[in-house]
Design an enzyme around this catalytic site. Structure first.
Site, PDB file in Angstrom:
ATOM      1  N   TYR A   1       0.855  -1.172   0.000  1.00 24.13           N
ATOM      2  CA  TYR A   1       0.000   0.000   0.000  1.00 24.13           C
ATOM      3  C   TYR A   1       0.890   1.219   0.000  1.00 24.13           C
ATOM      4  O   TYR A   1       1.902   1.279   0.675  1.00 24.13           O
ATOM      5  CB  TYR A   1      -0.946   0.022   1.197  1.00 24.13           C
ATOM      6  CG  TYR A   1      -0.392  -0.563   2.451  1.00 24.13           C
ATOM      7  CD1 TYR A   1       0.532   0.126   3.217  1.00 24.13           C
ATOM      8  CD2 TYR A   1      -0.786  -1.817   2.877  1.00 24.13           C
ATOM      9  CE1 TYR A   1       1.035  -0.412   4.375  1.00 24.13           C
ATOM     10  CE2 TYR A   1      -0.290  -2.353   4.033  1.00 24.13           C
ATOM     11  CZ  TYR A   1       0.616  -1.652   4.790  1.00 24.13           C
ATOM     12  OH  TYR A   1       1.108  -2.189   5.943  1.00 24.13           O
ATOM     13  N   CYS A   2       0.533   2.163  -0.788  1.00 25.30           N
ATOM     14  CA  CYS A   2       1.464   3.244  -1.062  1.00 25.30           C
ATOM     15  C   CYS A   2       0.729   4.551  -1.304  1.00 25.30           C
ATOM     16  O   CYS A   2      -0.485   4.591  -1.471  1.00 25.30           O
ATOM     17  CB  CYS A   2       2.315   2.900  -2.274  1.00 25.30           C
ATOM     18  SG  CYS A   2       3.101   1.285  -2.189  1.00 25.30           S
TER      19      CYS A   2
END
Length: 550
Positions: free
Chosen positions: A66-67
């Site tokens: 997740y970014c």
């Protein structure tokens, strides 16, 4: 992934496994990794996890990848900040980039980030609050939220895809720790930047600045002489309102272009923004910039019913976003919106935040005296802070376990407002008998966090996204004031016994699915995992279960 080395990002473990041994999707690989890290799933865990790997009550683990988009501002010590996309300049797509960077954790304390992950291009979503704060990331990026969990206000990680309008996200608003006064040249450049963005212009051949405050004008001219120097002209004229307008005129801008103010050259009003060098400057430099900026296009006014407003107006949406974010770095909560005339406004609309603005930042000239007079004229209890902890009052009243007289006091008084806790916190706690309730209330009202209501979660297109590996217990870091999170893993020492001497011809190897690398047919497994941790499965209509053994 050895236990004597630092944790590795979970997505990296999954990617290498899928690329070398299992080309059938990443979900089953990550689920297996998570299970091997859960002490309630395995008697002897084989993976040492860092971060959120679920709970015995079936809370889901955090996502492996997740970014955030590259424009997210990561908070650093001493009031500095940096775009996450600039942490490792030139980072290649889908790369791990080692480095050492001190960032702030959820409490505002410095921790080390030792790796930046460029995770490629992914679909992103923008979370926006009622005040205008926003962060953009992948659907499985977790941010810290305040959740009503069976009547208990609880800080929990939620994925962006799980967040809905009316949910509450947590914003970190502790004022920065400062390391001393600003470098004089940096401060002078920040003063000029704020003045020229608000009340100046700069073209390819000419620049200028004007203001009616003579002292403020003289400070800008002195800063120009110290930083830039060269020939310039000053003049005065009376305008329609009867005020005397002081004007600075520069006909040769070559020297000005050579400074860090050169970024303003040819910039339209609608395109103005805070340059990256200022974001990376310490709090003392940013304060000088904001003082000059608000003295130019800012204002303060007393409103009916003993209220106050401090505001800043601009034609640039990005500048409004930047100003609101920089105010948050000083702990000042503001609201951003588009005015009917097309301008973007950043406003501070309650007394507590106006007082914080006056002490932490302030105006750079005569407007500061006006703000001080307005604040001094307000009655002691007027304009109380509307910031509150959603659900806290109902929780305390339901679970306080107090005597009737204390319950009645808690029922009659407003006990979810943070201004009330700052003023009467000791008295409120003295009327709560349950120690667990006191602990929860103290943690939620200590002033570190602002609980912002979400208004929308919208698609933001496919963009390059990034993440950091932070060496701390909860692996949290701050992005645009939101609290972000990650997971990592490495093998346990016991798992290494399953691989011991694997490279010493103890087992047979065969080509992997595409023939590029070799894979073992079995593991040496000095540790009997099948017996110790047990297993289960079904084949040909028959279920088989092996219970775990000591």
């Amino acid at each position: 992934f050895r236990p004597d080395r630092s944790h590795a990002k979970s997505a990296r473990s999954v990617a290498e496994t899928m690329g070398n041994y299992h080309p059938h999707g990443d979900a089953s690989i990550y689920d297996t990794l998570v299970r091997m890290a859960q002490p309630w799933s395995l008697r002897y865990p084989l993976v040492d996890g860092q971060g959120n790997f679920g709970s015995p009550g079936n809370d889901p683990p955090a996502a492996m990848r997740y970014c955030l988009t590259g424009d997210a501002l990561v908070r650093l010590p001493f009031g500095q900040s940096m775009r996450i996309g600039d942490v490792a300049p030139g980072a290649r797509t889908n790369s791990d980039n080692a480095g050492e960077l001190k960032v702030l954790d959820r409490h505002g304390d410095p921790v080390f980030a030792d790796r930046l992950f460029h995770s490629g291009d992914h679909q992103t979503f923008r979370v926006q609050t009622a005040e205008g704060y926003e962060v953009t990331g992948t659907s499985n990026h977790p941010v810290l939220c305040l959740v009503n969990l069976a009547g208990v206000p609880t800080l929990l990680w939620m994925l962006i895809e799980e967040i809905r309008p009316d949910d509450y996200v947590v914003l970190q608003r502790a004022p920065p720790v400062e390391s001393g006064p600003a470098n004089w040249r940096d401060a002078m450049e920040a003063l000029l930047l704020g003045a020229f963005i608000s009340e100046g212009f700069m073209s390819e051949s000419r620049a200028g600045f004007n203001n009616v405050d003579r002292d403020y004008f003289n400070a800008v001219v002195a800063a120009y002489d110290a930083v830039v120097g060269g020939k310039r002209y000053v003049a005065q004229r009376t305008i329609a309102s009867g005020s005397v307008l002081n004007e600075l005129d520069i006909h040769d801008v070559s020297a000005l272009k050579g400074t860090r103010l050169g970024v303003l050259c040819g910039q339209r009003s609608a395109d103005k923004s805070v340059p990256e060098w200022l974001w990376q400057s310490p709090a003392a430099v940013k304060r000088v910039f904001l003082q000059a900026l608000f003295e130019g296009d800012g204002s303060c006014s007393a409103l009916p019913r003993n209220t106050i407003q401090v505001s800043y107006s601009t034609r640039s949406r990005q500048l409004a976003i930047d100003v609101q974010q920089m105010l948050l770095e000083f702990g000042v909560i503001s609201r951003r919106y588009r005015h009917a005339v097309g301008e973007y406004k950043v406003v501070i609309t309650n007394r507590a935040q106006a007082e914080l603005f006056a002490t932490q930042i302030g105006f750079g000239g005569a407007k500061q005296s006006k703000l001080t007079r307005i604040l001094g004229s307000l009655p002691p209890c007027a304009g109380m802070d509307t910031n509150h902890v959603p659900g806290l009052a109902a929780f305390i009243r339901s679970h306080c376990d107090s005597e009737w007289v204390d319950k009645e006091w808690l029922r009659k008084h407003n006990i979810d407002r943070l201004s009330r806790w700052r003023r009467d916190g000791a008295e409120i706690l003295s009327r709560i008998a349950n120690p667990d309730v006191r602990a929860i209330a103290t943690d939620l009202t200590d002033g570190r966090f602002y609980y912002a209501q979400v208004t929308s979660v919208t698609e933001a297109g496919v963009q390059p996204v990034y993440s950091l590996r932070v060496d701390s217990e909860d692996h949290a870091f701050l992005t645009n004031g939101f609290v972000s999170h990650n997971t990592e893993a490495r093998l346990t020492p016991l798992a290494m016994e399953m691989l011991r001497e694997i490279d010493e011809e103890t087992v047979d190897f065969i080509p992997n699915y595409d023939g590029r690398v070799q894979e073992p047919t079995v593991l040496p497994s000095r540790f009997p995992n099948l017996l110790a941790n047990g297993s289960g499965g079904i084949a040909v209509g028959m279920a088989t279960n092996i219970p775990p053994h000591n």
